[in-house]
Write a protein that holds these residues in place. Structure first.
Motif, PDB file in Angstrom:
ATOM      1  N   ILE A 182      44.717  36.955  37.822  1.00 54.44           N
ATOM      2  CA  ILE A 182      44.581  38.425  37.797  1.00 54.44           C
ATOM      3  C   ILE A 182      44.730  38.934  39.222  1.00 54.44           C
ATOM      4  CG2 ILE A 182      43.102  40.380  37.160  1.00 54.44           C
ATOM      5  CD1 ILE A 182      41.664  38.461  35.208  1.00 54.44           C
ATOM      6  N   GLY A 183      45.842  39.602  39.490  1.00 60.00           N
ATOM      7  CA  GLY A 183      46.135  40.116  40.837  1.00 60.00           C
ATOM      8  C   GLY A 183      47.245  39.310  41.483  1.00 60.00           C
ATOM      9  N   SER A 235      46.822  43.210  50.936  1.00 59.98           N
ATOM     10  CA  SER A 235      47.870  42.368  51.518  1.00 59.98           C
ATOM     11  C   SER A 235      49.003  43.187  52.129  1.00 59.98           C
ATOM     12  CB  SER A 235      48.447  41.435  50.451  1.00 59.98           C
ATOM     13  OG  SER A 235      47.435  40.684  49.862  1.00 59.98           O
ATOM     14  N   LEU A 279      48.521  46.168  53.468  1.00 62.30           N
ATOM     15  CA  LEU A 279      47.952  47.102  54.462  1.00 62.30           C
ATOM     16  C   LEU A 279      47.237  46.348  55.582  1.00 62.30           C
ATOM     17  CD1 LEU A 279      46.542  49.513  51.731  1.00 62.30           C
ATOM     18  CD2 LEU A 279      48.508  49.957  53.210  1.00 62.30           C
ATOM     19  N   SER A 286      46.623  38.983  61.060  1.00 60.64           N
ATOM     20  CA  SER A 286      46.460  38.187  62.283  1.00 60.64           C
ATOM     21  C   SER A 286      45.691  36.916  61.927  1.00 60.64           C
ATOM     22  CB  SER A 286      45.684  38.995  63.324  1.00 60.64           C
ATOM     23  OG  SER A 286      46.288  40.272  63.462  1.00 60.64           O
ATOM     24  N   ALA A 291      47.584  46.003  33.686  1.00 55.95           N
ATOM     25  CA  ALA A 291      46.219  46.073  34.227  1.00 55.95           C
ATOM     26  C   ALA A 291      45.284  45.334  33.278  1.00 55.95           C
ATOM     27  CB  ALA A 291      45.791  47.523  34.360  1.00 55.95           C
ATOM     28  N   VAL A 292      44.560  44.360  33.797  1.00 57.19           N
ATOM     29  CA  VAL A 292      43.591  43.644  32.960  1.00 57.19           C
ATOM     30  C   VAL A 292      42.393  44.567  32.735  1.00 57.19           C
ATOM     31  CG1 VAL A 292      42.016  41.665  32.866  1.00 57.19           C
ATOM     32  CG2 VAL A 292      44.336  41.390  33.791  1.00 57.19           C
ATOM     33  N   ALA A 308      41.873  37.096  41.313  1.00 62.74           N
ATOM     34  CA  ALA A 308      42.507  37.302  42.628  1.00 62.74           C
ATOM     35  C   ALA A 308      42.700  38.803  42.826  1.00 62.74           C
ATOM     36  CB  ALA A 308      43.829  36.544  42.710  1.00 62.74           C
ATOM     37  N   PRO A 338      39.946  43.699  46.573  1.00 62.98           N
ATOM     38  CA  PRO A 338      38.797  44.606  46.679  1.00 62.98           C
ATOM     39  C   PRO A 338      38.255  45.044  45.315  1.00 62.98           C
ATOM     40  CG  PRO A 338      40.662  45.371  48.016  1.00 62.98           C
ATOM     41  CD  PRO A 338      41.170  44.237  47.176  1.00 62.98           C
ATOM     42  N   TRP A 339      39.026  44.792  44.251  1.00 58.19           N
ATOM     43  CA  TRP A 339      38.597  45.195  42.899  1.00 58.19           C
ATOM     44  C   TRP A 339      38.017  44.005  42.132  1.00 58.19           C
ATOM     45  CZ3 TRP A 339      43.225  46.307  45.295  1.00 58.19           C
ATOM     46  CH2 TRP A 339      43.349  47.611  45.775  1.00 58.19           C
ATOM     47  N   VAL A 391      43.730  51.513  60.336  1.00 58.65           N
ATOM     48  CA  VAL A 391      44.532  50.893  61.405  1.00 58.65           C
ATOM     49  C   VAL A 391      45.288  52.016  62.108  1.00 58.65           C
ATOM     50  CG1 VAL A 391      46.365  49.247  61.966  1.00 58.65           C
ATOM     51  CG2 VAL A 391      44.784  48.763  60.070  1.00 58.65           C
ATOM     52  N   TYR A 445      41.595  48.479  52.171  1.00 55.02           N
ATOM     53  CA  TYR A 445      40.234  47.994  51.899  1.00 55.02           C
ATOM     54  C   TYR A 445      40.041  46.559  52.382  1.00 55.02           C
ATOM     55  CZ  TYR A 445      39.654  51.890  48.617  1.00 55.02           C
ATOM     56  OH  TYR A 445      39.559  53.126  48.054  1.00 55.02           O
ATOM     57  N   HIS A 495      39.404  38.472  56.502  1.00 55.84           N
ATOM     58  CA  HIS A 495      40.178  37.336  57.008  1.00 55.84           C
ATOM     59  C   HIS A 495      40.899  36.566  55.899  1.00 55.84           C
ATOM     60  CE1 HIS A 495      35.805  36.129  57.097  1.00 55.84           C
ATOM     61  NE2 HIS A 495      36.236  35.080  56.459  1.00 55.84           N
TER      62      HIS A 495
HETATM   63  C1  FAD Z   1      43.255  47.136  57.457  1.00 49.55           C
HETATM   64  C2  FAD Z   1      43.155  45.668  57.134  1.00 49.55           C
HETATM   65  C3  FAD Z   1      43.339  44.731  58.145  1.00 49.55           C
HETATM   66  C4  FAD Z   1      43.262  43.385  57.851  1.00 49.55           C
HETATM   67  N1  FAD Z   1      43.510  42.476  58.842  1.00 49.55           N
HETATM   68  C5  FAD Z   1      43.504  41.148  58.552  1.00 49.55           C
HETATM   69  C6  FAD Z   1      43.857  40.199  59.538  1.00 49.55           C
HETATM   70  O1  FAD Z   1      44.158  40.549  60.672  1.00 49.55           O
HETATM   71  N2  FAD Z   1      43.840  38.890  59.199  1.00 49.55           N
HETATM   72  C7  FAD Z   1      43.499  38.459  57.940  1.00 49.55           C
HETATM   73  O2  FAD Z   1      43.484  37.270  57.706  1.00 49.55           O
HETATM   74  N3  FAD Z   1      43.166  39.362  56.986  1.00 49.55           N
HETATM   75  C8  FAD Z   1      43.168  40.674  57.253  1.00 49.55           C
HETATM   76  N4  FAD Z   1      42.835  41.583  56.299  1.00 49.55           N
HETATM   77  C9  FAD Z   1      42.359  41.082  55.002  1.00 49.55           C
HETATM   78  C10 FAD Z   1      43.488  40.594  54.122  1.00 49.55           C
HETATM   79  O3  FAD Z   1      44.553  41.512  54.154  1.00 49.55           O
HETATM   80  C11 FAD Z   1      42.932  40.398  52.721  1.00 49.55           C
HETATM   81  O4  FAD Z   1      41.847  39.496  52.797  1.00 49.55           O
HETATM   82  C12 FAD Z   1      43.970  39.823  51.774  1.00 49.55           C
HETATM   83  O5  FAD Z   1      45.156  40.574  51.803  1.00 49.55           O
HETATM   84  C13 FAD Z   1      43.398  39.796  50.366  1.00 49.55           C
HETATM   85  O6  FAD Z   1      44.425  39.454  49.473  1.00 49.55           O
HETATM   86  P1  FAD Z   1      44.174  39.571  47.924  1.00 49.55           P
HETATM   87  O7  FAD Z   1      45.412  39.073  47.283  1.00 49.55           O
HETATM   88  O8  FAD Z   1      42.881  38.929  47.576  1.00 49.55           O
HETATM   89  O9  FAD Z   1      43.951  41.134  47.652  1.00 49.55           O
HETATM   90  P2  FAD Z   1      45.035  42.292  47.438  1.00 49.55           P
HETATM   91  O10 FAD Z   1      46.169  42.163  48.354  1.00 49.55           O
HETATM   92  O11 FAD Z   1      44.289  43.587  47.430  1.00 49.55           O
HETATM   93  O12 FAD Z   1      45.582  42.002  45.998  1.00 49.55           O
HETATM   94  C14 FAD Z   1      44.785  42.200  44.844  1.00 49.55           C
HETATM   95  C15 FAD Z   1      45.716  42.675  43.754  1.00 49.55           C
HETATM   96  O13 FAD Z   1      45.003  42.695  42.525  1.00 49.55           O
HETATM   97  C16 FAD Z   1      45.507  43.748  41.742  1.00 49.55           C
HETATM   98  N5  FAD Z   1      44.512  44.058  40.723  1.00 49.55           N
HETATM   99  C17 FAD Z   1      43.232  44.474  40.928  1.00 49.55           C
HETATM  100  N6  FAD Z   1      42.600  44.653  39.742  1.00 49.55           N
HETATM  101  C18 FAD Z   1      43.512  44.345  38.776  1.00 49.55           C
HETATM  102  C19 FAD Z   1      43.458  44.348  37.360  1.00 49.55           C
HETATM  103  N7  FAD Z   1      42.342  44.700  36.687  1.00 49.55           N
HETATM  104  N8  FAD Z   1      44.571  44.009  36.676  1.00 49.55           N
HETATM  105  C20 FAD Z   1      45.713  43.643  37.343  1.00 49.55           C
HETATM  106  N9  FAD Z   1      45.817  43.639  38.677  1.00 49.55           N
HETATM  107  C21 FAD Z   1      44.727  43.973  39.394  1.00 49.55           C
HETATM  108  C22 FAD Z   1      45.728  44.860  42.748  1.00 49.55           C
HETATM  109  O14 FAD Z   1      46.669  45.810  42.270  1.00 49.55           O
HETATM  110  C23 FAD Z   1      46.208  44.101  43.985  1.00 49.55           C
HETATM  111  O15 FAD Z   1      47.622  44.099  44.096  1.00 49.55           O
HETATM  112  C24 FAD Z   1      42.935  42.945  56.536  1.00 49.55           C
HETATM  113  C25 FAD Z   1      42.763  43.888  55.528  1.00 49.55           C
HETATM  114  C26 FAD Z   1      42.884  45.233  55.809  1.00 49.55           C
HETATM  115  C27 FAD Z   1      42.713  46.235  54.701  1.00 49.55           C
END
Ligand code: FAD
Length: 388
Positions: A8-9, A44, A46, A50, A177-178, A207, A210-211, A232, A311, A341
């Motif tokens: 999921i994600g 990911s 936004l 780093s 959307a789940v 996965a 933030p949600w 940022v 987020y 991170h």
């Molecule tokens: C401003 C900022 C700066 C950052 N800087 C760094 C850095 O310098 N170094 C570093 O290592 N990390 C950094 N991070 C953190 C890093 O970007 C995140 O930890 C990482 O991108 C998380 O990835 P993810 O796939 O878990 O989440 P996401 O990229 O948010 O992906 C989650 C996905 O799940 C989907 N989703 C949610 N709920 C559902 C649902 N019910 N059904 C279907 N889909 C769903 C969403 O649409 C989304 O696309 C930063 C984050 C931010 C916001």
């Protein structure tokens, strides 16, 4: 029961996982459900993307060491025929700064990094001045500089490279959307989408970035992960300053070069959940710019060009990743709570969760310290070096 593994994600975590599942076991049936394939609010897309070795928890240092090795080789590892993705990895280091108050903490964490074998140097005030003539060192006591294995890259390019290669290896990406999880005893039997589609599953992985807390709640699991807005700022500064590592000030702000400009950020005073993703321009004027101009006098002449907000998926329990299955719902796995991170950890966490799903144990790097059980048992594994 379906043998389908449902993720999921489809952000960097979900895509890295889909890549590793289909790489380690090419016959595995993997479906990634992503509600917004444009990734308009995904962390990911936004991210400041780093990577550093300088964490306080040794497990995070070990993840970074494995991750930098992956990133250096990402172009070959994630290539598609002749097409080789370029994640634009730049190893220009991190520079943590401390005044007299923070010096003991910096020295302590420096010894953790050295013990883990990281390539870091401790600089006193003179050493800082000699290396970085653009820095105001008057109120600084010490700095910790990463000499290799730290820097930044194009996080969106990494995400798309993982997703493309996962697709090529047989993973299916579905837009949807789940909205619910169908439970049977202690297992998730199916994932239900908002349009009513039902996907039967053998394993489900959260996965959702933030949600993730909302997705966990669909199975009755409480997850201490909250969406915390971070801005940022993109800044233009006429002065030439070289070398310029990602610099973390004792006041908490961070800044690094981005092409010919700079990006910077700092944690808000009041960290509330689910703020709309509009940049906090007031904080630039009232907090960031004065601190920046104090530390780097050339920034007196700097100009804010634009800003964006995303987020952090903040784990308020201990600011660390929450990985693996939950004891009460046995086929429901988590890869959440990275607290700013996660981008740098995705290549290694993706591999680790794939190992857990496919083999029932970690086969390369043991990440059991980061398991869900520590939350249920109230054993926090605190990460002190959370930036922004
Ligand atoms: C401003 C900022 C700066 C950052 N800087 C760094 C850095 O310098 N170094 C570093 O290592 N990390 C950094 N991070 C953190 C890093 O970007 C995140 O930890 C990482 O991108 C998380 O990835 P993810 O796939 O878990 O989440 P996401 O990229 O948010 O992906 C989650 C996905 O799940 C989907 N989703 C949610 N709920 C559902 C649902 N019910 N059904 C279907 N889909 C769903 C969403 O649409 C989304 O696309 C930063 C984050 C931010 C916001």
């Amino acid at each position: 029961m379906s043998s389908q593994i449902v993720v999921i994600g489809g952000g960097v975590m979900g895509s890295a996982l889909a890549y590793w599942l289909t790489r380690l076991e090419p016959a595995s049936a993997v479906t990634v459900v992503e509600r917004d394939p444009s990734y308009s609010s995904a962390s990911s897309a936004l991210s400041a993307a780093s990577i550093r070795q300088q964490f306080s928890a040794p497990i995070n240092v070990r993840i970074s060491q494995a991750s930098i090795a992956f990133l250096r080789n990402a172009s070959a590892e994630l290539s598609l025929d002749e097409e080789r993705p370029d994640i634009l990895l730049r190893e220009h280091g991190y520079l943590y700064l401390a005044g007299v108050d923070g010096a003991a903490h910096l020295r302590r964490t420096h010894s953790v990094h050295k013990a883990c074998g990281s390539d870091v140097a401790l600089l006193d005030q003179t050493g800082l001045r000699q290396r970085f003539d653009w820095l105001n060192t008057a109120d600084l006591a010490v700095g910790s500089l990463g000499l290799s294995g730290e820097g930044w890259f194009d996080g969106y390019a990494l995400l798309t490279a993982f997703a493309r290669k996962a697709r090529r290896q047989g993973a299916r990406f579905v837009k949807g959307a789940v909205s619910a999880l169908q439970l049977e005893g202690k297992r998730v039997a199916a994932v239900i989408l908002s349009d009513g589609v039902r996907i039967g599953c053998s394993h489900v992985i959260n996965a959702a970035g933030p949600w993730a807390r909302r997705v966990a709640a669909m199975a009755g699991v409480e997850l201490p992960v909250f969406a915390r807005r971070r801005t940022v700022y993109v800044i233009a500064c006429p002065a030439r300053m070289n070398p310029f590592p990602l610099t973390i000030d004792p006041t908490g702000f961070w800044i690094r070069p981005e092409g010919p400009k700079f990006i910077a950020g700092l944690a808000p005073d009041d960290d509330t959940d689910d703020e709309p993703l509009q940049p906090d321009y007031d904080a630039f004027e009232s907090r960031l710019w004065p601190a920046l101009a104090h530390r780097i006098p050339a920034f007196e002449a700097a100009k804010l060009e634009r800003a964006w907000a995303g987020y952090f998926e903040m784990n308020t329990f201990d600011h660390n990743a929450i990985l693996g299955p939950h004891e009460s719902v046995q086929n429901f796995f988590f890869m959440n709570g990275f607290s700013g991170h996660g981008m740098q950890q995705a290549p290694i966490v993706g591999r680790a969760i794939a190992e857990l799903v496919l083999y029932g144990r970690f086969t390369t790097l043991d990440l059991s310290e980061l398991s869900f059980a520590r939350i249920s048992d109230n054993r926090p594994l605190r990460e002190a070096n959370v930036i922004g």
